[in-house]
Scaffold this motif. Structure first.
Motif, mmCIF file in Angstrom:
data_model
loop_
_atom_site.group_PDB
_atom_site.id
_atom_site.type_symbol
_atom_site.label_atom_id
_atom_site.label_comp_id
_atom_site.label_asym_id
_atom_site.label_seq_id
_atom_site.Cartn_x
_atom_site.Cartn_y
_atom_site.Cartn_z
ATOM 1 N N VAL A 45 -11.969 6.921 -8.805
ATOM 2 C CA VAL A 45 -11.507 6.087 -7.690
ATOM 3 C C VAL A 45 -10.301 5.291 -8.171
ATOM 4 O O VAL A 45 -10.379 4.575 -9.179
ATOM 5 N N LEU A 46 -9.186 5.447 -7.457
ATOM 6 C CA LEU A 46 -7.996 4.641 -7.727
ATOM 7 C C LEU A 46 -7.941 3.583 -6.630
ATOM 8 O O LEU A 46 -7.554 3.861 -5.500
ATOM 9 N N ALA A 47 -8.357 2.368 -6.960
ATOM 10 C CA ALA A 47 -8.436 1.288 -5.976
ATOM 11 C C ALA A 47 -7.125 0.514 -5.908
ATOM 12 O O ALA A 47 -6.463 0.308 -6.930
ATOM 13 N N GLY A 48 -6.790 0.054 -4.694
ATOM 14 C CA GLY A 48 -5.542 -0.666 -4.492
ATOM 15 C C GLY A 48 -5.527 -2.048 -5.098
ATOM 16 O O GLY A 48 -4.448 -2.597 -5.348
ATOM 17 N N SER A 75 -15.208 7.536 -12.732
ATOM 18 C CA SER A 75 -14.298 6.541 -13.293
ATOM 19 C C SER A 75 -13.695 5.706 -12.168
ATOM 20 O O SER A 75 -13.528 6.188 -11.040
ATOM 21 N N ILE A 76 -13.357 4.455 -12.497
ATOM 22 C CA ILE A 76 -12.729 3.567 -11.510
ATOM 23 C C ILE A 76 -11.585 2.816 -12.181
ATOM 24 O O ILE A 76 -11.726 2.343 -13.316
ATOM 25 N N VAL A 77 -10.472 2.705 -11.461
ATOM 26 C CA VAL A 77 -9.354 1.869 -11.922
ATOM 27 C C VAL A 77 -8.935 0.956 -10.783
ATOM 28 O O VAL A 77 -9.157 1.258 -9.611
ATOM 29 N N GLY A 78 -8.330 -0.165 -11.150
ATOM 30 C CA GLY A 78 -7.895 -1.137 -10.152
ATOM 31 C C GLY A 78 -6.407 -1.407 -10.222
ATOM 32 O O GLY A 78 -5.633 -0.610 -10.778
ATOM 33 N N TYR A 79 -6.026 -2.523 -9.654
ATOM 34 C CA TYR A 79 -4.612 -2.927 -9.635
ATOM 35 C C TYR A 79 -4.582 -4.443 -9.487
ATOM 36 O O TYR A 79 -5.296 -4.998 -8.665
ATOM 37 N N ASP A 80 -3.805 -5.123 -10.298
ATOM 38 C CA ASP A 80 -3.554 -6.574 -10.274
ATOM 39 C C ASP A 80 -3.854 -7.220 -11.619
ATOM 40 O O ASP A 80 -3.127 -8.090 -12.066
ATOM 41 N N ALA A 96 0.820 -1.201 0.000
ATOM 42 C CA ALA A 96 0.000 0.000 0.000
ATOM 43 C C ALA A 96 0.859 1.257 0.000
ATOM 44 O O ALA A 96 0.542 2.250 -0.671
ATOM 45 N N GLN A 97 1.950 1.241 0.737
ATOM 46 C CA GLN A 97 2.835 2.401 0.785
ATOM 47 C C GLN A 97 3.402 2.708 -0.599
ATOM 48 O O GLN A 97 3.471 3.869 -1.012
#
Length: 362
Positions: A262-265, A289-294, A212-213
């Motif tokens: 939203v920038l989701a982790g 707008s929404i973006v994710g990670y993975d 997260a950091q």
């Protein structure tokens, strides 16, 4: 007599070393360690103190697996149902199977104390390697204890591999297989900023988690590069789960409702965030707008399909297993960087349908 002189010539404490240091017979030590015979509490305390002092590995048969027989690798994961690192485990297991190795999987339950306990247990079981998946906890005591276990594993003929987390500081015998975590977040935040978004709700994960950091730092760097002020009040920390995404967006709609993206982790957090927006009568991406990670399979299954950061999780697992195999086979083909055993894989943005220029919401 020093602790080292009380151990065997091979550098590993034996049951005789424990008996000598505790001032009891070998049979008494065996009874305490087996737990199958009644012993006094005073004897048990005395023997177990020496076991800890000498870093004695109790299971001699399992310990021998580190040097011969069928190698076993232990995969320690926060949550076995977590999609991202389940793909790392799949990569490890697949590469291990090709070599005729065995794989064990243990879960830490997002508990640093349990993680440390499992590393110690696997050391006692004599596995060829312990592969830790996922972000580390940014506590000094945790880092010191993990470094100690890395050295204990090394002394027992095993090896610690860290996957998806920073390397341990100092001269520690461990391999790190990482990915460009911060760079991925920088690229994703840049994608939102280039689309015109300025008020972005950031859900990076638990504040004390290194993953997260890194993601938060990458987002902050992007804002700085674009000359856009970064508002710390737009950051909501929490676990990488659906519930956190939903609850964080629900709260933000009351507290800071002017966000346009939203920038989701993680992709799972993004899914929860999208549901909260729908429950509030908002559309993705027309309103937010929404973006994710993975880039787990869920990302392409959502409606609309999720723009996200691709992380090569399965390849990370294969690389981790190869690093262990190379060490056992004498280093042939072993890859090292200037930082030592620290391998970094790239990430990239996968553009789908969840981002549009910001709209004015009523």
């Amino acid at each position: 007599m020093s602790q080292r002189k009380a151990t065997s010539d091979a550098g590993r404490a034996t049951i005789r070393d424990v008996a000598e240091r505790a001032g009891v017979s070998v049979a008494s030590v065996s009874r305490v360690l087996s737990g199958n015979y009644p012993v006094s509490e005073e004897l048990r305390r005395r023997v177990m103190k020496v076991v800890r002092d000498l870093d004695y590995v109790t299971n001699a048969h399992a310990r021998s697996l580190a040097g011969g027989g069928t190698p076993t690798v232990a995969i320690l994961i926060n949550n076995i149902t977590g999609a991202a690192f389940a793909h790392v485990a799949k990569g490890v297991e697949g590469a291990a199977t090709l070599r005729g190795w065995l794989s064990l999987v243990g879960t830490t339950g997002d508990d640093p104390e349990r993680e440390l306990a499992l590393v110690n247990l696997m050391r006692q079981q004599g596995v060829a390697a312990v592969i830790l998946l996922g972000g580390a906890y940014d506590y000094d005591e945790y880092q010191l204890r993990m470094a100690r276990f890395a050295r204990s594993l090394d002394a027992a003929g095993s090896h610690l591999v860290l996957v998806g987390r920073p390397p341990l500081e100092g001269d520690v015998p461990a391999t790190t297989v990482d990915y460009d975590n911060e760079g991925g977040a920088y690229a994703m935040a840049s994608h939102l900023l280039s689309a015109g978004h300025r008020r972005v709700l950031v859900l990076p994960g638990h504040a004390e988690l290194t993953t997260a950091q890194g993601r938060l730092k990458g987002a902050q760097r992007a804002f700085e590069a674009y000359g856009v002020p970064f508002d710390p009040g737009m950051v909501r920390h929490g676990p990488y789960d659906y519930e956190h995404g939903y609850e964080a967006v629900e709260a933000a709609l009351h507290d800071t409702p002017d966000f346009t993206a939203v920038l989701a982790g993680t992709d799972v957090v993004a899914a929860g965030a999208a549901q909260a927006l729908r429950a509030a009568g908002l559309r993705v991406p027309e309103d937010v707008s929404i973006v994710g990670y993975d880039d787990i399979p869920l990302a392409s299954q959502l409606t609309p399909q999720l723009t996200t950061v691709h992380v090569p999780y399965e390849e990370m697992g294969r690389v981790a297993l190869r690093a262990v195999a190379d060490r056992r086979e004498g280093g042939a083909g072993r890859r090292k960087s200037a930082d030592g055993d620290h391998l970094v894989l790239g990430t990239h943005v996968v553009v789908r349908n969840s981002v549009r220029p910001p709209a004015t919401r009523v």
